[in-house]
Design a protein around this motif. Sequence first.
Motif, PDB file in Angstrom:
ATOM      1  N   LYS A  42       0.705  -1.164   0.007  1.00 35.71           N
ATOM      2  CA  LYS A  42       0.207   0.006  -0.021  1.00 35.71           C
ATOM      3  C   LYS A  42       1.022   1.280   0.126  1.00 35.71           C
ATOM      4  O   LYS A  42       0.760   2.183  -0.945  1.00 35.71           O
ATOM      5  CB  LYS A  42      -1.120   0.131   1.217  1.00 35.71           C
ATOM      6  CG  LYS A  42      -1.607   1.397   1.419  1.00 35.71           C
ATOM      7  CD  LYS A  42      -2.451   1.630   2.743  1.00 35.71           C
ATOM      8  CE  LYS A  42      -2.923   2.631   3.080  1.00 35.71           C
ATOM      9  NZ  LYS A  42      -1.808   3.819   3.248  1.00 35.71           N
ATOM     10  N   ASN A  43       1.739   1.362   0.950  1.00 41.33           N
ATOM     11  CA  ASN A  43       2.946   2.518   1.024  1.00 41.33           C
ATOM     12  C   ASN A  43       3.461   2.583  -0.115  1.00 41.33           C
ATOM     13  O   ASN A  43       3.849   3.632  -0.691  1.00 41.33           O
ATOM     14  CB  ASN A  43       3.638   2.451   2.227  1.00 41.33           C
ATOM     15  CG  ASN A  43       2.964   2.599   3.712  1.00 41.33           C
ATOM     16  OD1 ASN A  43       2.001   3.753   3.800  1.00 41.33           O
ATOM     17  ND2 ASN A  43       2.764   1.869   4.583  1.00 41.33           N
ATOM     18  N   ARG A  44       4.025   1.661  -0.757  1.00 41.07           N
ATOM     19  CA  ARG A  44       4.913   1.673  -1.943  1.00 41.07           C
ATOM     20  C   ARG A  44       3.861   2.262  -3.242  1.00 41.07           C
ATOM     21  O   ARG A  44       4.545   2.925  -4.165  1.00 41.07           O
ATOM     22  CB  ARG A  44       5.428   0.361  -2.472  1.00 41.07           C
ATOM     23  CG  ARG A  44       6.195  -0.253  -1.495  1.00 41.07           C
ATOM     24  CD  ARG A  44       7.032  -1.435  -1.755  1.00 41.07           C
ATOM     25  NE  ARG A  44       7.763  -1.463  -2.844  1.00 41.07           N
ATOM     26  CZ  ARG A  44       9.004  -1.062  -3.166  1.00 41.07           C
ATOM     27  NH1 ARG A  44       9.711  -0.551  -1.855  1.00 41.07           N
ATOM     28  NH2 ARG A  44       9.831  -1.045  -4.167  1.00 41.07           N
ATOM     29  N   ALA A  45       2.522   1.698  -3.290  1.00 36.29           N
ATOM     30  CA  ALA A  45       1.850   2.315  -4.230  1.00 36.29           C
ATOM     31  C   ALA A  45       1.479   3.696  -4.013  1.00 36.29           C
ATOM     32  O   ALA A  45       1.277   4.687  -5.042  1.00 36.29           O
ATOM     33  CB  ALA A  45       0.336   1.418  -4.276  1.00 36.29           C
ATOM     34  N   GLU A  46       1.192   4.175  -2.961  1.00 34.80           N
ATOM     35  CA  GLU A  46       1.110   5.775  -2.426  1.00 34.80           C
ATOM     36  C   GLU A  46       2.294   6.398  -2.937  1.00 34.80           C
ATOM     37  O   GLU A  46       1.979   7.361  -3.927  1.00 34.80           O
ATOM     38  CB  GLU A  46       0.908   5.691  -1.192  1.00 34.80           C
ATOM     39  CG  GLU A  46      -0.476   5.642  -0.499  1.00 34.80           C
ATOM     40  CD  GLU A  46      -0.490   5.790   0.851  1.00 34.80           C
ATOM     41  OE1 GLU A  46       0.206   6.892   1.375  1.00 34.80           O
ATOM     42  OE2 GLU A  46      -0.873   4.927   1.956  1.00 34.80           O
ATOM     43  N   ASN A  47       3.552   5.941  -2.594  1.00 36.51           N
ATOM     44  CA  ASN A  47       4.630   6.620  -2.886  1.00 36.51           C
ATOM     45  C   ASN A  47       4.769   6.986  -4.508  1.00 36.51           C
ATOM     46  O   ASN A  47       5.299   7.865  -5.134  1.00 36.51           O
ATOM     47  CB  ASN A  47       5.646   5.901  -2.347  1.00 36.51           C
ATOM     48  CG  ASN A  47       7.049   7.011  -2.198  1.00 36.51           C
ATOM     49  OD1 ASN A  47       7.682   7.218  -3.124  1.00 36.51           O
ATOM     50  ND2 ASN A  47       7.380   7.381  -0.787  1.00 36.51           N
ATOM     51  N   LEU A  48       4.793   5.952  -5.032  1.00 36.94           N
ATOM     52  CA  LEU A  48       4.856   5.728  -6.532  1.00 36.94           C
ATOM     53  C   LEU A  48       3.857   6.600  -7.224  1.00 36.94           C
ATOM     54  O   LEU A  48       4.189   7.176  -8.179  1.00 36.94           O
ATOM     55  CB  LEU A  48       4.934   4.228  -7.213  1.00 36.94           C
ATOM     56  CG  LEU A  48       5.096   3.796  -8.649  1.00 36.94           C
ATOM     57  CD1 LEU A  48       6.450   4.805  -8.922  1.00 36.94           C
ATOM     58  CD2 LEU A  48       4.808   2.612  -9.030  1.00 36.94           C
ATOM     59  N   MET A  49       2.525   6.635  -6.912  1.00 35.93           N
ATOM     60  CA  MET A  49       1.688   7.418  -7.475  1.00 35.93           C
ATOM     61  C   MET A  49       2.081   9.052  -7.346  1.00 35.93           C
ATOM     62  O   MET A  49       1.960   9.629  -8.423  1.00 35.93           O
ATOM     63  CB  MET A  49       0.409   7.160  -6.950  1.00 35.93           C
ATOM     64  CG  MET A  49      -0.796   8.341  -7.377  1.00 35.93           C
ATOM     65  SD  MET A  49      -2.310   7.877  -6.527  1.00 35.93           S
ATOM     66  CE  MET A  49      -2.152   8.040  -4.990  1.00 35.93           C
ATOM     67  N   ILE A  50       2.662   9.506  -6.182  1.00 37.15           N
ATOM     68  CA  ILE A  50       3.056  10.948  -6.226  1.00 37.15           C
ATOM     69  C   ILE A  50       4.217  11.119  -6.800  1.00 37.15           C
ATOM     70  O   ILE A  50       4.456  12.229  -7.281  1.00 37.15           O
ATOM     71  CB  ILE A  50       3.049  11.024  -4.514  1.00 37.15           C
ATOM     72  CG1 ILE A  50       1.782  10.792  -3.741  1.00 37.15           C
ATOM     73  CG2 ILE A  50       3.356  12.454  -4.400  1.00 37.15           C
ATOM     74  CD1 ILE A  50       0.418  11.598  -4.483  1.00 37.15           C
ATOM     75  N   VAL A  51       5.143  10.108  -6.804  1.00 40.85           N
ATOM     76  CA  VAL A  51       6.297  10.188  -7.660  1.00 40.85           C
ATOM     77  C   VAL A  51       6.138  10.719  -9.235  1.00 40.85           C
ATOM     78  O   VAL A  51       6.623  11.517  -9.696  1.00 40.85           O
ATOM     79  CB  VAL A  51       7.280   9.149  -7.444  1.00 40.85           C
ATOM     80  CG1 VAL A  51       8.528   9.072  -8.539  1.00 40.85           C
ATOM     81  CG2 VAL A  51       7.938   9.056  -6.169  1.00 40.85           C
ATOM     82  N   ASP A  52       5.093   9.582  -9.611  1.00 42.71           N
ATOM     83  CA  ASP A  52       4.708   9.932 -10.917  1.00 42.71           C
ATOM     84  C   ASP A  52       4.102  11.477 -11.251  1.00 42.71           C
ATOM     85  O   ASP A  52       4.169  11.847 -12.115  1.00 42.71           O
ATOM     86  CB  ASP A  52       3.817   8.969 -11.528  1.00 42.71           C
ATOM     87  CG  ASP A  52       4.624   7.476 -11.761  1.00 42.71           C
ATOM     88  OD1 ASP A  52       5.549   7.500 -12.037  1.00 42.71           O
ATOM     89  OD2 ASP A  52       3.865   6.563 -11.878  1.00 42.71           O
ATOM     90  N   LEU A  53       3.326  11.796 -10.289  1.00 45.52           N
ATOM     91  CA  LEU A  53       2.561  13.152 -10.405  1.00 45.52           C
ATOM     92  C   LEU A  53       3.675  14.334 -10.187  1.00 45.52           C
ATOM     93  O   LEU A  53       3.461  14.998 -11.195  1.00 45.52           O
ATOM     94  CB  LEU A  53       1.615  12.970  -9.061  1.00 45.52           C
ATOM     95  CG  LEU A  53       0.774  14.615  -9.059  1.00 45.52           C
ATOM     96  CD1 LEU A  53       0.009  14.807 -10.215  1.00 45.52           C
ATOM     97  CD2 LEU A  53      -0.184  14.502  -7.868  1.00 45.52           C
ATOM     98  N   LEU A  54       4.518  14.137  -9.584  1.00 43.42           N
ATOM     99  CA  LEU A  54       5.769  15.188  -9.357  1.00 43.42           C
ATOM    100  C   LEU A  54       6.604  15.230 -10.593  1.00 43.42           C
ATOM    101  O   LEU A  54       7.024  16.337 -11.031  1.00 43.42           O
ATOM    102  CB  LEU A  54       6.311  15.029  -7.813  1.00 43.42           C
ATOM    103  CG  LEU A  54       5.494  15.450  -6.770  1.00 43.42           C
ATOM    104  CD1 LEU A  54       6.401  15.011  -5.415  1.00 43.42           C
ATOM    105  CD2 LEU A  54       5.351  16.781  -6.750  1.00 43.42           C
ATOM    106  N   ARG A  55       6.906  14.147 -11.052  1.00 43.82           N
ATOM    107  CA  ARG A  55       7.580  13.829 -12.340  1.00 43.82           C
ATOM    108  C   ARG A  55       6.901  14.886 -13.282  1.00 43.82           C
ATOM    109  O   ARG A  55       7.410  15.732 -14.155  1.00 43.82           O
ATOM    110  CB  ARG A  55       8.029  12.613 -12.790  1.00 43.82           C
ATOM    111  CG  ARG A  55       8.770  11.633 -11.830  1.00 43.82           C
ATOM    112  CD  ARG A  55       8.953  10.461 -12.253  1.00 43.82           C
ATOM    113  NE  ARG A  55       9.377  10.272 -13.645  1.00 43.82           N
ATOM    114  CZ  ARG A  55       9.013   9.361 -14.629  1.00 43.82           C
ATOM    115  NH1 ARG A  55       7.882   8.525 -13.986  1.00 43.82           N
ATOM    116  NH2 ARG A  55       9.125   9.117 -15.854  1.00 43.82           N
TER     117      ARG A  55
END
Length: 240
Positions: A42-55
């Motif tokens: 769950k935390n990895r999915a959260e983190n990856l989602m925001i990484v993609d958004l900030l990219r």
Amino acid sequence: TKKKKNKSWMVESKPIKGTAPRNKQNPDDDVLAAQTLQNCPKNRAENLMIVDLLRHDLTHAGCTNVHVPKLMDIESFAEVHQMVSTIRGTLIDSNNNEGANVWKVLETCFPGGSMTGAPKVRTMELLQELEQSKSRGPYAGCLGYISLDGACDMNIVIRTAVVSSTTSEEQDENDTNWRVQIGAGGAITALSESQEEYDEMLLKANAVQRTVQEWASQGSSNNENIHGSSSAVSADEKND
């Protein structure tokens, strides 16, 4: 943002997604807590989602060479372990206009993706509806500085106590009333469990809340009345 040679700027964002309590009384359990956080789907999915958004946001702001030098890194602090990623890009200063780029980055990236979730516009619409357009005040905004040469350092306002006076003109000048608000929130994804999200939200606010309680206990001996409240925000993504 930090200035480099030939009028270019290094832009860096470090979203926090994933929080776990520390166990400093038992070093082995403390290490295990950090490892469990890093491996949590769950935390990895959260983190990856925001990484993609900030990219996406940094690219939209005109940054080139957008990359992720640290993905889902664990940073440990006094009270908690955090899963933190680092996103960087390079921004060329157009027409040698000092300071122009920092405003472009702030305009494009605000509000912070770690506070809104993705897709950003739709989650902001949902938040406005759920919160009935009630102002959050400083919470979820940003606080920092912009220097004269255009460099800046900004921080999203989370886990922060906002103190305001509620003393009326009719009250004795030695009898002061204070209102304290602490903003904290939790991310909601398809893998979320409501109680776990609630507990994580309380964990995030815990250190600030204890500090306020200590201050309140000192103030009670000085004819000061402290009224505390906490505000919780839950959306597709958060809210540190």
